[in-house]
Design a protein around this motif. Structure first.
Motif, PDB file in Angstrom:
ATOM      1  N   ILE A 170      -6.225   2.348  -4.557  1.00 26.68           N
ATOM      2  CA  ILE A 170      -6.679   0.735  -3.987  1.00 26.68           C
ATOM      3  C   ILE A 170      -5.267  -0.005  -4.181  1.00 26.68           C
ATOM      4  CG2 ILE A 170      -8.324  -0.950  -4.254  1.00 26.68           C
ATOM      5  CD1 ILE A 170      -9.848   1.162  -4.195  1.00 26.68           C
ATOM      6  N   PHE A 171      -4.867  -0.726  -3.365  1.00 25.96           N
ATOM      7  CA  PHE A 171      -3.990  -1.723  -3.349  1.00 25.96           C
ATOM      8  C   PHE A 171      -4.961  -3.394  -3.472  1.00 25.96           C
ATOM      9  CE2 PHE A 171      -0.975  -4.864  -1.662  1.00 25.96           C
ATOM     10  CZ  PHE A 171       0.231  -4.561  -2.032  1.00 25.96           C
ATOM     11  N   TYR A 172      -4.589  -3.957  -4.780  1.00 25.29           N
ATOM     12  CA  TYR A 172      -5.363  -5.057  -4.881  1.00 25.29           C
ATOM     13  C   TYR A 172      -4.540  -6.162  -4.468  1.00 25.29           C
ATOM     14  CZ  TYR A 172      -8.892  -2.454  -7.329  1.00 25.29           C
ATOM     15  OH  TYR A 172      -9.824  -1.624  -7.874  1.00 25.29           O
ATOM     16  N   SER A 173      -4.631  -6.602  -3.300  1.00 28.97           N
ATOM     17  CA  SER A 173      -3.542  -7.630  -2.861  1.00 28.97           C
ATOM     18  C   SER A 173      -3.349  -9.039  -3.512  1.00 28.97           C
ATOM     19  CB  SER A 173      -3.907  -8.094  -1.366  1.00 28.97           C
ATOM     20  OG  SER A 173      -3.893  -7.051  -0.471  1.00 28.97           O
ATOM     21  N   ASP A 174      -4.662  -9.419  -3.855  1.00 30.99           N
ATOM     22  CA  ASP A 174      -4.580 -10.662  -4.684  1.00 30.99           C
ATOM     23  C   ASP A 174      -3.993 -10.602  -5.933  1.00 30.99           C
ATOM     24  OD1 ASP A 174      -5.867 -11.418  -2.739  1.00 30.99           O
ATOM     25  OD2 ASP A 174      -7.818 -11.447  -3.495  1.00 30.99           O
ATOM     26  N   GLU A 175      -4.029  -9.393  -6.837  1.00 32.89           N
ATOM     27  CA  GLU A 175      -3.233  -9.349  -8.015  1.00 32.89           C
ATOM     28  C   GLU A 175      -1.791  -9.239  -7.685  1.00 32.89           C
ATOM     29  OE1 GLU A 175      -4.331  -9.138 -11.248  1.00 32.89           O
ATOM     30  OE2 GLU A 175      -6.456  -9.945 -10.201  1.00 32.89           O
ATOM     31  N   VAL A 176      -1.584  -8.241  -6.507  1.00 36.52           N
ATOM     32  CA  VAL A 176       0.114  -8.263  -6.504  1.00 36.52           C
ATOM     33  C   VAL A 176       0.387  -9.473  -6.150  1.00 36.52           C
ATOM     34  CG1 VAL A 176       1.486  -7.306  -4.672  1.00 36.52           C
ATOM     35  CG2 VAL A 176      -0.357  -5.846  -5.628  1.00 36.52           C
ATOM     36  N   ALA A 177      -0.134 -10.514  -5.458  1.00 37.41           N
ATOM     37  CA  ALA A 177       0.218 -11.761  -4.815  1.00 37.41           C
ATOM     38  C   ALA A 177       0.258 -12.683  -6.151  1.00 37.41           C
ATOM     39  CB  ALA A 177      -0.626 -12.397  -4.094  1.00 37.41           C
ATOM     40  N   LYS A 178      -0.811 -12.360  -7.005  1.00 37.53           N
ATOM     41  CA  LYS A 178      -0.301 -13.185  -8.516  1.00 37.53           C
ATOM     42  C   LYS A 178       0.780 -12.887  -8.988  1.00 37.53           C
ATOM     43  CE  LYS A 178      -5.291 -13.981  -9.177  1.00 37.53           C
ATOM     44  NZ  LYS A 178      -6.382 -13.329  -9.887  1.00 37.53           N
ATOM     45  N   ASN A 179       1.128 -11.558  -9.041  1.00 34.82           N
ATOM     46  CA  ASN A 179       2.208 -10.913  -9.718  1.00 34.82           C
ATOM     47  C   ASN A 179       3.273 -11.397  -9.337  1.00 34.82           C
ATOM     48  OD1 ASN A 179       3.531  -9.210 -11.989  1.00 34.82           O
ATOM     49  ND2 ASN A 179       3.438  -7.567 -10.463  1.00 34.82           N
ATOM     50  N   ILE A 180       3.404 -11.471  -7.798  1.00 34.51           N
ATOM     51  CA  ILE A 180       4.624 -11.748  -7.258  1.00 34.51           C
ATOM     52  C   ILE A 180       5.205 -13.359  -7.537  1.00 34.51           C
ATOM     53  CG2 ILE A 180       5.659 -12.400  -4.853  1.00 34.51           C
ATOM     54  CD1 ILE A 180       4.200  -9.737  -3.962  1.00 34.51           C
TER      55      ILE A 180
ATOM     56  N   LYS B 192       3.346   6.075  -0.310  1.00 34.00           N
ATOM     57  CA  LYS B 192       3.165   6.997  -1.578  1.00 34.00           C
ATOM     58  C   LYS B 192       1.905   7.571  -1.665  1.00 34.00           C
ATOM     59  CE  LYS B 192       3.252   4.262  -5.340  1.00 34.00           C
ATOM     60  NZ  LYS B 192       3.503   3.517  -6.788  1.00 34.00           N
ATOM     61  N   TYR B 193       0.900   7.086  -0.787  1.00 33.00           N
ATOM     62  CA  TYR B 193      -0.640   7.792  -0.712  1.00 33.00           C
ATOM     63  C   TYR B 193      -0.883   8.199   0.695  1.00 33.00           C
ATOM     64  CZ  TYR B 193      -0.901   5.787  -5.408  1.00 33.00           C
ATOM     65  OH  TYR B 193      -0.752   5.423  -6.599  1.00 33.00           O
ATOM     66  N   LYS B 194       0.347   8.727   1.366  1.00 37.60           N
ATOM     67  CA  LYS B 194       0.058   8.801   2.810  1.00 37.60           C
ATOM     68  C   LYS B 194      -0.687  10.485   2.771  1.00 37.60           C
ATOM     69  CE  LYS B 194       4.786  10.803   3.669  1.00 37.60           C
ATOM     70  NZ  LYS B 194       5.529  10.772   2.238  1.00 37.60           N
ATOM     71  N   ASP B 195      -0.605  11.157   1.888  1.00 33.64           N
ATOM     72  CA  ASP B 195      -1.406  12.299   1.979  1.00 33.64           C
ATOM     73  C   ASP B 195      -2.929  12.304   1.592  1.00 33.64           C
ATOM     74  OD1 ASP B 195       0.756  13.688   2.887  1.00 33.64           O
ATOM     75  OD2 ASP B 195       1.499  13.697   0.858  1.00 33.64           O
ATOM     76  N   SER B 196      -3.289  11.087   1.189  1.00 30.41           N
ATOM     77  CA  SER B 196      -4.905  10.942   0.906  1.00 30.41           C
ATOM     78  C   SER B 196      -5.479  10.710   2.170  1.00 30.41           C
ATOM     79  CB  SER B 196      -4.998   9.739  -0.060  1.00 30.41           C
ATOM     80  OG  SER B 196      -4.255   9.253  -1.160  1.00 30.41           O
ATOM     81  N   PRO B 197      -6.886  11.156   2.053  1.00 36.09           N
ATOM     82  CA  PRO B 197      -7.942  11.032   3.202  1.00 36.09           C
ATOM     83  C   PRO B 197      -8.077   9.550   3.656  1.00 36.09           C
ATOM     84  CG  PRO B 197      -9.023  12.144   1.514  1.00 36.09           C
ATOM     85  CD  PRO B 197      -7.667  11.665   0.902  1.00 36.09           C
ATOM     86  N   TYR B 198      -7.931   8.435   2.635  1.00 33.71           N
ATOM     87  CA  TYR B 198      -7.630   7.372   3.318  1.00 33.71           C
ATOM     88  C   TYR B 198      -7.388   6.323   1.623  1.00 33.71           C
ATOM     89  CZ  TYR B 198     -12.616   6.306   0.984  1.00 33.71           C
ATOM     90  OH  TYR B 198     -13.563   6.101   0.041  1.00 33.71           O
ATOM     91  N   ILE B 199      -7.043   5.299   2.301  1.00 29.32           N
ATOM     92  CA  ILE B 199      -6.712   4.248   1.228  1.00 29.32           C
ATOM     93  C   ILE B 199      -6.965   2.848   1.486  1.00 29.32           C
ATOM     94  CG2 ILE B 199      -4.290   5.446   0.483  1.00 29.32           C
ATOM     95  CD1 ILE B 199      -2.846   3.764   2.391  1.00 29.32           C
ATOM     96  N   ILE B 200      -7.431   2.143   0.271  1.00 29.49           N
ATOM     97  CA  ILE B 200      -7.910   0.774   0.403  1.00 29.49           C
ATOM     98  C   ILE B 200      -7.079  -0.302   0.030  1.00 29.49           C
ATOM     99  CG2 ILE B 200      -9.755  -0.465  -0.406  1.00 29.49           C
ATOM    100  CD1 ILE B 200     -11.650   1.859  -0.538  1.00 29.49           C
ATOM    101  N   ASN B 201      -7.181  -1.401   0.979  1.00 27.63           N
ATOM    102  CA  ASN B 201      -6.334  -2.639   0.614  1.00 27.63           C
ATOM    103  C   ASN B 201      -7.549  -3.762   0.254  1.00 27.63           C
ATOM    104  OD1 ASN B 201      -5.294  -5.275   0.965  1.00 27.63           O
ATOM    105  ND2 ASN B 201      -3.358  -4.199   1.772  1.00 27.63           N
ATOM    106  N   GLU B 202      -7.507  -4.175  -0.842  1.00 26.01           N
ATOM    107  CA  GLU B 202      -8.592  -5.300  -1.164  1.00 26.01           C
ATOM    108  C   GLU B 202      -7.634  -6.709  -1.047  1.00 26.01           C
ATOM    109  OE1 GLU B 202      -8.972  -6.683  -5.106  1.00 26.01           O
ATOM    110  OE2 GLU B 202     -11.114  -7.401  -4.440  1.00 26.01           O
TER     111      GLU B 202
END
Ligand code: ATP
Length: 195
Positions: free
Chosen positions: A29-39, A102-112
């Protein structure tokens, strides 16, 4: 290539709660809002641009972000929100691209992300899931979580795209209303996305 799934929903709808369950099932999972806060506090280029738009007071003396000050400026001039987003969003998207790889081999990835439709990010996803929660429950949960009064929560809800529109634009809906089991809805979707 991993399928790209976006999870969105209004304030307090339960996006993070739902994502934690997917994470438990092993989904990246990529937590966009957390990443934005960190940036906001780590990227010197972003900090400089925000100070140019909002002034030095956008950051406290201890270098933490002065959210209240920035929010009060935006409250008086809504165009500043667009400016703030145009500084932060491209960097979040850039980090997201690197992360996806980095996760291109997973069946699926999520962006929140709370703002998949509002920020036009929806084009980046193969599937979009919206977490829906009736307004009276959302208000109750956010009042408790963020220590806000009912009017303050309603003001925030008003600033977001209406739930009915989010549902119309999404591929799948998860209902988080204390009645329908979250786990079984998530298991169902997980099976669909892995098979
Ligand atoms: P935001 O966009 O405002 O960050 P969110 O959509 O990520 O919110 P959460 O933080 O997951 O929502 O949930 C809001 C609050 O409601 C949290 O305090 C969470 O613990 C609580 N909550 C969410 N879903 C449930 C549930 N099914 N049962 C009990 N509490 C819940």
């Amino acid at each position: 290539m991993a399928k790209k799934v976006g999870i969105t929903g209004g304030i307090g709808s339960g996006k993070t709660t739902v994502c934690k369950i997917f994470e438990f099932l092993g989904v990246p999972i990529f937590y966009s809002d957390e990443v934005a806060k960190n940036i906001l506090v780590t990227n010197q280029n972003v900090i400089r641009q925000i100070q140019e738009v909002f002034g030095e007071e956008a950051y406290n003396l201890d270098s933490t972000y002065n959210k209240q000050f920035v929010a009060s400026k935006i409250f008086n001039d809504k165009s500043l929100l667009l400016k703030l987003n145009s500084i932060i969003h491209p960097i979040v998207i850039e980090e997201n691209f690197l992360w996806n790889d980095k996760y291109k081999d997973s069946p699926y990835i999520i962006n929140e992300s709370a703002l998949i439709f509002e920020s036009n990010k929806y084009k980046l996803f193969d599937k979009i899931i919206v977490v829906y929660c009736p307004e009276y429950i959302k208000i109750d949960r956010v009042m408790k979580r963020d220590n806000l009064n009912k009017d303050q929560v309603q003001e925030r809800i008003k600033n977001q795209l209406a739930d009915i529109e989010k549902i119309r634009l999404s591929d799948m809906v998860i209902i988080n209303n204390n009645e329908i089991s979250l786990l079984s809805q998530i298991h169902y979707i997980h099976n669909k996305l892995t098979n």
